[in-house]
Scaffold this motif. Structure first.
Motif, PDB file in Angstrom:
ATOM      1  N   GLU A  50       7.473   8.214  19.806  1.00 41.74           N
ATOM      2  CA  GLU A  50       8.197   7.011  20.222  1.00 41.74           C
ATOM      3  C   GLU A  50       9.314   7.309  21.210  1.00 41.74           C
ATOM      4  N   ASP A  51       9.607   8.596  21.417  1.00 47.31           N
ATOM      5  CA  ASP A  51      10.718   8.975  22.296  1.00 47.31           C
ATOM      6  C   ASP A  51      10.342   9.038  23.770  1.00 47.31           C
ATOM      7  N   TYR A  52       9.081   8.823  24.101  1.00 50.29           N
ATOM      8  CA  TYR A  52       8.681   8.837  25.514  1.00 50.29           C
ATOM      9  C   TYR A  52       7.553   7.844  25.729  1.00 50.29           C
ATOM     10  N   SER A  53       7.372   7.441  26.999  1.00 50.51           N
ATOM     11  CA  SER A  53       6.331   6.479  27.353  1.00 50.51           C
ATOM     12  C   SER A  53       5.828   6.761  28.756  1.00 50.51           C
ATOM     13  N   LEU A  54       4.531   6.588  28.958  1.00 48.01           N
ATOM     14  CA  LEU A  54       3.946   6.689  30.294  1.00 48.01           C
ATOM     15  C   LEU A  54       3.445   5.339  30.791  1.00 48.01           C
ATOM     16  N   THR A  55       3.786   4.276  30.093  1.00 47.70           N
ATOM     17  CA  THR A  55       3.309   2.944  30.470  1.00 47.70           C
ATOM     18  C   THR A  55       4.431   1.970  30.794  1.00 47.70           C
ATOM     19  N   GLU A  56       5.640   2.251  30.362  1.00 47.97           N
ATOM     20  CA  GLU A  56       6.742   1.317  30.621  1.00 47.97           C
ATOM     21  C   GLU A  56       7.083   1.230  32.100  1.00 47.97           C
ATOM     22  N   GLY A  58       4.935   2.438  35.497  1.00 44.16           N
ATOM     23  CA  GLY A  58       3.707   3.065  35.963  1.00 44.16           C
ATOM     24  C   GLY A  58       3.950   4.276  36.835  1.00 44.16           C
ATOM     25  N   GLY A  59       3.242   5.383  36.529  1.00 45.92           N
ATOM     26  CA  GLY A  59       3.362   6.597  37.316  1.00 45.92           C
ATOM     27  C   GLY A  59       4.571   7.437  36.979  1.00 45.92           C
ATOM     28  N   PHE A  60       5.274   7.107  35.907  1.00 45.29           N
ATOM     29  CA  PHE A  60       6.472   7.840  35.507  1.00 45.29           C
ATOM     30  C   PHE A  60       6.387   8.202  34.026  1.00 45.29           C
ATOM     31  N   LEU A  61       7.018   9.299  33.674  1.00 49.61           N
ATOM     32  CA  LEU A  61       7.244   9.660  32.286  1.00 49.61           C
ATOM     33  C   LEU A  61       8.655   9.206  31.931  1.00 49.61           C
ATOM     34  N   ARG A  62       8.772   8.235  31.061  1.00 42.64           N
ATOM     35  CA  ARG A  62      10.083   7.764  30.608  1.00 42.64           C
ATOM     36  C   ARG A  62      10.424   8.459  29.309  1.00 42.64           C
ATOM     37  N   ILE A  63      11.545   9.181  29.285  1.00 45.41           N
ATOM     38  CA  ILE A  63      12.026   9.839  28.080  1.00 45.41           C
ATOM     39  C   ILE A  63      13.284   9.120  27.624  1.00 45.41           C
ATOM     40  N   LYS A  64      13.245   8.667  26.383  1.00 45.69           N
ATOM     41  CA  LYS A  64      14.349   7.884  25.833  1.00 45.69           C
ATOM     42  C   LYS A  64      15.266   8.791  25.032  1.00 45.69           C
ATOM     43  N   THR A  69      23.203  16.160  21.749  1.00 40.81           N
ATOM     44  CA  THR A  69      23.861  16.737  22.913  1.00 40.81           C
ATOM     45  C   THR A  69      23.665  18.242  22.899  1.00 40.81           C
ATOM     46  N   LEU A  70      24.244  18.889  23.908  1.00 42.75           N
ATOM     47  CA  LEU A  70      24.092  20.342  24.026  1.00 42.75           C
ATOM     48  C   LEU A  70      24.605  21.055  22.787  1.00 42.75           C
ATOM     49  N   GLN A  71      25.641  20.513  22.159  1.00 40.58           N
ATOM     50  CA  GLN A  71      26.225  21.186  21.009  1.00 40.58           C
ATOM     51  C   GLN A  71      25.440  20.952  19.725  1.00 40.58           C
ATOM     52  N   SER A  72      24.459  20.051  19.763  1.00 41.50           N
ATOM     53  CA  SER A  72      23.673  19.785  18.569  1.00 41.50           C
ATOM     54  C   SER A  72      22.719  20.932  18.289  1.00 41.50           C
ATOM     55  N   SER A  73      22.271  21.006  17.047  1.00 44.56           N
ATOM     56  CA  SER A  73      21.354  22.076  16.680  1.00 44.56           C
ATOM     57  C   SER A  73      19.975  21.873  17.279  1.00 44.56           C
ATOM     58  N   VAL A  74      19.627  20.628  17.629  1.00 49.95           N
ATOM     59  CA  VAL A  74      18.323  20.327  18.218  1.00 49.95           C
ATOM     60  C   VAL A  74      18.528  19.477  19.456  1.00 49.95           C
ATOM     61  N   LEU A  75      17.866  19.857  20.535  1.00 50.01           N
ATOM     62  CA  LEU A  75      17.925  19.065  21.754  1.00 50.01           C
ATOM     63  C   LEU A  75      16.912  17.944  21.650  1.00 50.01           C
ATOM     64  N   SER A  76      17.365  16.706  21.639  1.00 48.15           N
ATOM     65  CA  SER A  76      16.485  15.575  21.363  1.00 48.15           C
ATOM     66  C   SER A  76      15.687  15.158  22.582  1.00 48.15           C
ATOM     67  N   SER A  77      14.576  14.486  22.328  1.00 48.77           N
ATOM     68  CA  SER A  77      13.733  13.870  23.354  1.00 48.77           C
ATOM     69  C   SER A  77      13.399  14.867  24.469  1.00 48.77           C
ATOM     70  N   LEU A  78      12.585  15.833  24.091  1.00 46.00           N
ATOM     71  CA  LEU A  78      12.227  16.920  25.007  1.00 46.00           C
ATOM     72  C   LEU A  78      10.733  17.172  24.932  1.00 46.00           C
ATOM     73  N   GLY A 196      20.621   5.846  26.626  1.00 42.79           N
ATOM     74  CA  GLY A 196      19.835   5.438  27.784  1.00 42.79           C
ATOM     75  C   GLY A 196      18.497   6.163  27.853  1.00 42.79           C
ATOM     76  N   TYR A 197      17.998   6.363  29.083  1.00 47.83           N
ATOM     77  CA  TYR A 197      16.704   6.994  29.278  1.00 47.83           C
ATOM     78  C   TYR A 197      16.639   7.559  30.694  1.00 47.83           C
ATOM     79  N   ALA A 198      15.580   8.351  30.951  1.00 48.66           N
ATOM     80  CA  ALA A 198      15.351   8.916  32.289  1.00 48.66           C
ATOM     81  C   ALA A 198      13.886   8.746  32.640  1.00 48.66           C
ATOM     82  N   ASP A 199      13.616   8.456  33.908  1.00 48.89           N
ATOM     83  CA  ASP A 199      12.251   8.332  34.425  1.00 48.89           C
ATOM     84  C   ASP A 199      11.939   9.528  35.313  1.00 48.89           C
TER      85      ASP A 199
END
Length: 474
Positions: A50-56, A58-64, A69-78, A196-199
Motif C-alpha cells: 500500500e506504500d507505493y502505486s504505479l497507477t495513480e 501514469g508512467g510513474f512510481l509513486r512512493i507514499k 526518518t533517517l534516525q529511525s531504525s527502519v527507513l520507510s517506503s523503500l 507526503g509522497y514522491a513520483d
C-alpha cells in the motif's frame, strides 16, 4: 556471461526484504509503465504494498511516505533492485510533493545506507553506518523534477544531482568498505519518508566498464563487445592496430528499454574499440557526441579517415550521420580522442545547395586518396559524391550524383590500386526493372561500383553484389 543489464531475481537476504513479483512484465520496469513492479524489485524495511502505486500517475512510481526518518531504525517506503555489478551507474528522476523527503539510496540494511535526497527544498547527502550518521545539506533546488545518480566502484559510491538532467554536480562520496564493501546484497533503492509522497519517472541501471580499456572477459572473438549493442561499424588502421567505431544502439536501449522501439533518435554517442589480432578486442569507451557537438540531433553510422599533416601529427576525421538531416564531422589527433567539433553545424545537410536527387544527405563514406585529397559520399535512396577541402571539413566541388542502381544506404568509399571503390546497400524493392546487365542483386545486399574519375557520374561502373543477403536462398 551476459553483461547486458538483465532481469535478475531479487535476492532475499533478510527478514525485512520482500520480493514483489515472480512474473515477467511486458515493458521495462525502469520506465514504470506497468501496473506492478517486476521480479527485479523488492520491498525493503517495513514497506508494504500500500506504500507505493504505479497507477495513480501514469508512467510513474509513486512512493507514499510512512513517517520514518533517517534516525529511525527502519527507513520507510523503500523499494529497490539488487546491485548486480562491482562497477555500475544508476539514476532516477523524481519530484516530491506535500513535504516529503525522497530520493535514491544505496541500502545494505536499516543501519547501513547512503542517501541522496530532497528535503524541504534542499539537496541532502546522508549516511547511516551503525551508530554513525550524518546529514550534509548542499543547496536549495527549484520545485519540480530533480535527477540524481550514483556511480559505484569497489572503492566508493559517488553521488550526483542535476536540476535540468544535463549538467550534474557532484554531491559527495562514501567508502564502499564502510558500508560493507560493494557486493551483490546491496540494493539501489528509491524512497520517500516523513510525509507526503514522491513520483519517480524512471530508474536506470547499467554496468560501467572501468577506464583503462580492459580486454573483454568472455573469451569469445564474437561479438566484438559482449555488453553493448552497436551497429554500422567503420574502421581505420593506426600503428598496427585496427580501430573500429560504431553507432551506440545501446544508448537507445537504455532510454526506451527492452520493449521500446529502436527509432535511433536517442542515440548521441559512438563506440570505440580496437584490436591487433582480430580476435581480442579492447573497449575504449564512448564518444559523447551530444556533448562534443551539442548542435546535433543524433549520431549514427560513422566513417573514419586519417592523414598525417604539416604539424607532424596524424589527424583523424570522423564523419557521422546527424540523424537523417545531414552529416557532421569530429576531429582528433589520437584514434581514441579527445574529440572536438570543428564546426557548429553539419558539414552538409538538407539545406545544402546542389544536392539534386540526394534528399537524405546522411550515412557518410569517406576516403583520402594518395594525393591527400579527401572524398565523401552520402545519401539514402539516391547518393552523391563530393571532394572535400584541404581542411577536410569543407566542400571543394559540386555534389555529383552516383548512379547506384537500387540504392538504399550504407555508403562507404575506398581507394584500391588506383581506383575509387564505392560500396552501398541495395534496397528491398522488386528487381523487375534491372537493366545494368550484370547478375541481379538480391534485396538488401551489398554492391559495389568503381571509377578513376569520381566527379564524373558516367565514369562509375556497377560490378556485383559482393555480399548477398544471407537470409535469402540462392
Amino acid at each position: 556471461m551476459n553483461r547486458i543489464v538483465s532481469s535478475l531475481s531479487a535476492l532475499i537476504l533478510t527478514a525485512n526484504c520482500y520480493a514483489l513479483s515472480t512474473a515477467d512484465r511486458k515493458s521495462p520496469d525502469w520506465d514504470f509503465n506497468n501496473p506492478e513492479l517486476g521480479k527485479e524489485w523488492s520491498r525493503l524495511g517495513n514497506t508494504s504494498r500500500e506504500d507505493y502505486s504505479l497507477t495513480e500517475r501514469g508512467g510513474f512510481l509513486r512512493i507514499k511516505s510512512g513517517g520514518d526518518t533517517l534516525q529511525s531504525s527502519v527507513l520507510s517506503s523503500l523499494v529497490g533492485r539488487p546491485q548486480e555489478h562491482r562497477d555500475f551507474q544508476s539514476s532516477t528522476r523524481f519530484e516530491v510533493s506535500d513535504g516529503a523527503t525522497a530520493g535514491m539510496t544505496v541500502y545494505l540494511a536499516a543501519s547501513s545506507r547512503y542517501d541522496l535526497c530532497v528535503s524541504d527544498g534542499r539537496i541532502h547527502l546522508r549516511h547511516r553506518v551503525g551508530e554513525n550518521s550524518g546529514d550534509k545539506e548542499l543547496e536549495a533546488v527549484p520545485t519540480g523534477f530533480i535527477e540524481v545518480k550514483v556511480k559505484g566502484t569497489p572503492e566508493e559510491y559517488k553521488f550526483y544531482y542535476s536540476v535540468d538532467g544535463v549538467k550534474f554536480k557532484e554531491a559527495g562520496c562514501f567508502s564502499a568498505s564502510e558500508l560493507g564493501g560493494i557486493k551483490p546484497n546491496a540494493y539501489i533503492g528509491l524512497f520517500s519518508e516523513g510525509k507526503g509522497y514522491a513520483d519517480f519517472d524512471f530508474f536506470k541501471y547499467r554496468e560501467v566498464i572501468p577506464e583503462g580499456s580492459p580486454k573483454l572477459i568472455s573469451g569469445n572473438g564474437n561479438p566484438l563487445l559482449d555488453f553493448q549493442f552497436t551497429a554500422d561499424p567503420t574502421a581505420v588502421e593506426h600503428e598496427g592496430r585496427l580501430y573500429v567505431y560504431a553507432t551506440n544502439d545501446h544508448q537507445q536501449f537504455e532510454e526506451v528499454g527492452r520493449d521500446g522501439k529502436n527509432t535511433y533518435e536517442r542515440i548521441k554517442s559512438l563506440v570505440m574499440m580496437s584490436t591487433d589480432d582480430m580476435v581480442n578486442w579492447t573497449y575504449h569507451g564512448n564518444i559523447d557526441v551530444g556533448n562534443v557537438a551539442p548542435w546535433i540531433m543524433a549520431s549514427w553510422a560513422p566513417s573514419i579517415v586519417k592523414r598525417k599533416e604539416e604539424d607532424g601529427k596524424t589527424h583523424f576525421y570522423l564523419y557521422f550521420s546527424n540523424s537523417g538531416f545531414g552529416t557532421g564531422v569530429l576531429t582528433a589527433t589520437s584514434p581514441v580522442g579527445p574529440w572536438t567539433s570543428p564546426l557548429d553545424k553539419s558539414l552538409v545537410d538538407a539545406n545544402t545547395s546542389g544536392l539534386g536527387k540526394c534528399k537524405v544527405p546522411f550515412d557518410p563514406g569517406a576516403v583520402i586518396d594518395p594525393d591527400g585529397t579527401g572524398w565523401l559520399t552520402i545519401g539514402a535512396g539516391n547518393s552523391c559524391i563530393m571532394r572535400l577541402g584541404a581542411d577536410m571539413i569543407s566542400i571543394d566541388s559540386e555534389l555529383k550524383e552516383l548512379k547506384a542502381p537500387h540504392h538504399f544506404e550504407a555508403n562507404e568509399l575506398n581507394y584500391i590500386n588506383g581506383t575509387y571503390v564505392y560500396t552501398y546497400n541495395t534496397d528491398w524493392k522488386d528487381r523487375g526493372d534491372w537493366n545494368v546487365g550484370e547478375e541481379v542483386p538480391s534485396i538488401c545486399s551489398m554492391s559495389y561500383m568503381t571509377s578513376k574519375t569520381p566527379l564524373d557520374p558516367d565514369s562509375w561502373k556497377y560490378h556485383h553484389h559482393y555480399l548477398k543477403n544471407p537470409g535469402l536462398s540462392t
